[in-house]
Design a protein around this motif. Structure first.
Motif, PDB file in Angstrom:
ATOM      1  N   GLN A   1     -27.937  48.188 -12.820  1.00 34.05           N
ATOM      2  CA  GLN A   1     -26.627  47.534 -12.721  1.00 34.05           C
ATOM      3  C   GLN A   1     -26.174  47.444 -11.260  1.00 34.05           C
ATOM      4  OE1 GLN A   1     -23.565  49.639 -14.899  1.00 34.05           O
ATOM      5  NE2 GLN A   1     -21.940  48.568 -13.784  1.00 34.05           N
ATOM      6  N   ASN A  36     -31.177  46.194 -17.017  1.00 35.60           N
ATOM      7  CA  ASN A  36     -30.411  45.458 -15.985  1.00 35.60           C
ATOM      8  C   ASN A  36     -31.333  44.976 -14.864  1.00 35.60           C
ATOM      9  OD1 ASN A  36     -27.972  45.829 -17.369  1.00 35.60           O
ATOM     10  ND2 ASN A  36     -27.724  47.855 -16.462  1.00 35.60           N
ATOM     11  N   GLY A  37     -32.483  44.512 -15.254  1.00 37.92           N
ATOM     12  CA  GLY A  37     -33.420  43.956 -14.293  1.00 37.92           C
ATOM     13  C   GLY A  37     -34.264  44.978 -13.556  1.00 37.92           C
ATOM     14  N   ARG A  65     -27.201  42.747  -5.171  1.00 34.83           N
ATOM     15  CA  ARG A  65     -27.949  41.528  -4.869  1.00 34.83           C
ATOM     16  C   ARG A  65     -27.094  40.284  -5.126  1.00 34.83           C
ATOM     17  NH1 ARG A  65     -33.440  43.980  -7.639  1.00 34.83           N
ATOM     18  NH2 ARG A  65     -33.938  45.353  -5.890  1.00 34.83           N
ATOM     19  N   ALA A  66     -26.160  40.372  -6.093  1.00 40.45           N
ATOM     20  CA  ALA A  66     -25.297  39.227  -6.393  1.00 40.45           C
ATOM     21  C   ALA A  66     -24.347  38.936  -5.248  1.00 40.45           C
ATOM     22  CB  ALA A  66     -24.501  39.502  -7.671  1.00 40.45           C
ATOM     23  N   GLN A  73     -28.194  44.924  -9.309  1.00 43.69           N
ATOM     24  CA  GLN A  73     -27.784  43.551  -9.653  1.00 43.69           C
ATOM     25  C   GLN A  73     -26.494  43.187  -8.930  1.00 43.69           C
ATOM     26  OE1 GLN A  73     -27.594  43.521 -13.963  1.00 43.69           O
ATOM     27  NE2 GLN A  73     -29.587  42.489 -14.126  1.00 43.69           N
ATOM     28  N   GLU A  74     -25.548  44.134  -8.931  1.00 43.64           N
ATOM     29  CA  GLU A  74     -24.262  43.875  -8.274  1.00 43.64           C
ATOM     30  C   GLU A  74     -24.456  43.639  -6.772  1.00 43.64           C
ATOM     31  OE1 GLU A  74     -21.741  46.723 -11.378  1.00 43.64           O
ATOM     32  OE2 GLU A  74     -22.128  47.393  -9.326  1.00 43.64           O
TER      33      GLU A  74
END
Lengths: 211, 417
Positions: free
Chosen positions: B408, B338-339, B414-415, B411-412
């Motif tokens: 995960q 997940n990055g 940063r989104a 990512q959430e």
């Protein structure tokens, strides 16, 4: 200490269990009829860990060994694993995963097609030959992937194949003795035609593994 | 790093088994972050490079410790890249200072030339006192670096690969005495002395007095006191009537150490290890290997059997392998979930390699997710509790659930920005 158990018979099935160094020879009176017979087994390149020898170096080593065996030049012959002088328990070899190299020396007259059996299983391996008018040396490379899986535990009945009577006697009295430690590989070399019975030499290779 | 003599349980995980078999496992690395950075960044060479390493470690550690949170938000990847580049630059390309040489003229077995003299001294002393040559018929001395084994009692991470371990000939007429120490079973080796009475020109003892062997290594066994400790009697009926030489004491006087028998030794011959001695001179396994292998050859050899990022990298880390060497063994490639990239596992578990750049990444990532800066283990536990994991074990298995979840959540977060 060199020891020799058994004898070589020409016209019958024979099984020699020998632990002498550096190669095994017939010493029976019949030997004159077939000439000098010897069998020895070595780590390829004389290296139990088969380090980085090139294929060219290995070929050179094999040719030199064939010549030494042909001439029975003890000074040039590699360590014979049948001598049972390894550093493992009671003379066992210790921790090798190298390919083995088996050499048979026998009279070259007549129809000879040497075969090798490992723990009773015939190996479909073609030998390399060094031939003179009277003597042949046939050599077989036995890959570790072949011989290691065939190793089997040592039964009491097989003790005499690899231990001297003195060792058996002295170790039997010790609860932590070394009898039976390791694995065994019976190597049978059939080196003459079988029209009059199977003529073979059977020897035992003993190895143990640990840190 | 001095190595623990405590054998690991052979009944445990596979990795534990291998270490127990070697019996020389290093202590798990310290896990406090700043200390960890400093301790782990020993020079990957065997001499000389410490200044560069310490400098890189100190600089990187200081930067991360001082400002992990803001560094993450402004691009943690950049910092990781800089750390990796700094550490990569210090990898030594110097030739190894030692080499494998024949243990003596009578054998083909090779040892690290750094121990050849001491081994010769042991062999000579034992020969003088017993008439027996323990310098021939070795079971093993050096093994090839790339060798693998799955045999009971044997170890891929073996000290034999350093040329500093010797398996003495098991077929000699050893008297083997049990010599427990704490919870470990050790064995002491004896051979019969070749002198059993006064030497030429030596005064005989007075009538009624017993002759005493002149060597400090000599011993006479007493049936009443010693019978219970006899593991194996290779001397037969002479055990309590003759003088014996303590070969173990001769070996230890030259720096060769025993290792303890492994769990289950009573029923398994291979686990007894009485034949196995190591002269490590206080070196880690890594440093001992670097005495005889270049960094490139070492990486190539280790790569052939160390493949598991969670277990093998952790083991190598405990054996003193620097971060850059570990990264090179795994081709300097990270596992990204997940990055979120990690080379190896991070945290309190012994199989975590805990390399500096991974620790930095984890700390920065968790801090970005609102976990206060504290010890890395505490931060991982806090994250696992926050995520309501069944077990908050305090470590991240590379590629595992915690690794994925951190990626995960990052990512959430940063989104949303």
């Amino acid at each position: 200490m060199p020891k020799f158990i058994g004898s070589l018979l020409i016209f019958s099935c024979i099984s020699l269990i020998i632990g002498c160094s550096p190669s095994k020879r017939s010493n029976s009176s019949d030997a004159d009829r077939i000439g000098e017979v010897a069998v020895s087994i070595h780590y390829v390149g004389d290296d139990k860990y088969q380090n980085d020898l090139s294929s060219e170096e290995l070929l050179t080593w094999k040719k030199a060994q064939q010549q030494a065996i042909l001439e029975q030049d003890q000074g040039q012959m590699a360590y014979d694993l049948f001598s049972h002088h390894g550093g493992g328990p009671l003379g066992a070899e210790w921790n090798s995963d190298a390919d083995l190299w088996l050499a048979l020396r026998y009279p070259s007259q007549g129809e000879y097609s040497p075969k090798i059996l490992l723990n009773g299983e015939e190996q479909k391996i073609s030998p390399d030959y060094l031939l003179t008018d009277s003597i042949a040396v046939a050599s077989f490379t036995l890959p570790a992937t072949v011989w290691i899986p065939l190793l089997k535990p040592i039964s009491k009945e097989e003790y005499t194949s690899i231990y001297s009577q003195e060792a058996i006697k002295s170790q039997q009295s010790s609860p932590n003795g070394q009898l039976g430690i390791g694995k065994i590989l019976h190597v049978e070399s059939i080196f003459t035609p079988s029209r009059n019975g199977k003529n073979s030499l059977s020897l035992a290779f003993h190895i143990a593994f640990g840190e | 790093m001095q190595e623990a003599k405590q054998p690991a349980s052979l009944a445990g995980a596979e990795q534990s088994e291998q270490e127990g078999q070697m019996g020389r496992s290093a202590a798990p690395p310290a896990f406090g972050f700043a200390d960890d950075v400093m301790q782990r960044q020993e020079a990957p060479d065997t001499g000389g490079g410490a200044g560069v390493a310490a400098g890189a470690g100190a600089a990187a550690g200081g930067a991360v410790a001082a400002g992990a949170a803001e560094k993450v938000s402004s691009g943690g990847g950049d910092l990781k890249g800089k750390i990796d580049a700094a550490l990569g630059a210090k990898a030594s390309e110097t030739d190894p200072p030692n080499k494998l040489v024949k243990a003596n003229d009578n054998v083909s077995n090779k040892v690290n030339d750094d121990i050849k003299g001491e081994l010769a001294s042991v062999v000579s002393t034992v020969s003088d006192l017993t008439g027996i040559d323990i310098g021939t018929g070795f079971g093993d001395t050096s093994r090839r670096l790339a060798g693998t084994t799955s045999k009971d009692g044997a170890d891929n991470f073996s000290w034999h690969k350093t040329g500093r371990a010797i398996d003495f000939n098991q077929g000699l007429k050893w008297v083997i005495m049990k010599n427990p120490d704490g919870g470990d079973m050790f064995f002491r080796l004896y051979l019969k002395a070749n002198q059993q009475g006064p030497g030429e020109g030596e005064k005989a003892p007075a009538e009624g007095a017993e002759w005493k062997h002149p060597s400090g290594h000599a011993k006479k066994f007493n049936k009443k006191a010693d019978a219970g400790n006899v593991h194996h009697n290779g001397a037969g009926s002479s055990l309590y009537s003759k003088w014996f030489i303590d070969v173990t004491s001769i070996l230890t006087s030259q720096g060769f150490e025993r290792i303890p028998a492994h769990k289950g030794w009573e029923k398994s011959y291979n686990r007894r290890e009485w034949w196995h001695y190591v002269k490590d001179d206080g070196l880690t396994w890594y440093k001992a290997l670097r005495q005889i292998y270049s960094e490139a050859d070492l990486v190539k050899g280790i790569k052939s059997f160390a493949t598991r990022r969670h277990q093998d990298a952790g083991r190598l880390s405990r054996e003193g392998f620097p971060d850059t060497t570990l990264q090179a063994i795994w081709d300097k490639t990270e596992i990204t979930k997940n990055g979120f990239p990690l080379y190896f596992s991070v945290g309190s578990h012994r199989d975590c390699a805990n390399i500096m750049s991974d620790i930095a990444g984890v700390r920065m990532g968790l801090n970005e997710l609102g976990i206060p800066l504290q010890s890395t283990e505490e931060m991982i536990v806090a994250f696992q509790k926050k995520e309501k994991f069944g077990t908050a074990d305090g470590y991240i298995t590379v590629g595992g659930t915690t690794h994925k979840r951190i990626g995960q959540r990052l990512q959430e977060k940063r989104a949303k920005k």
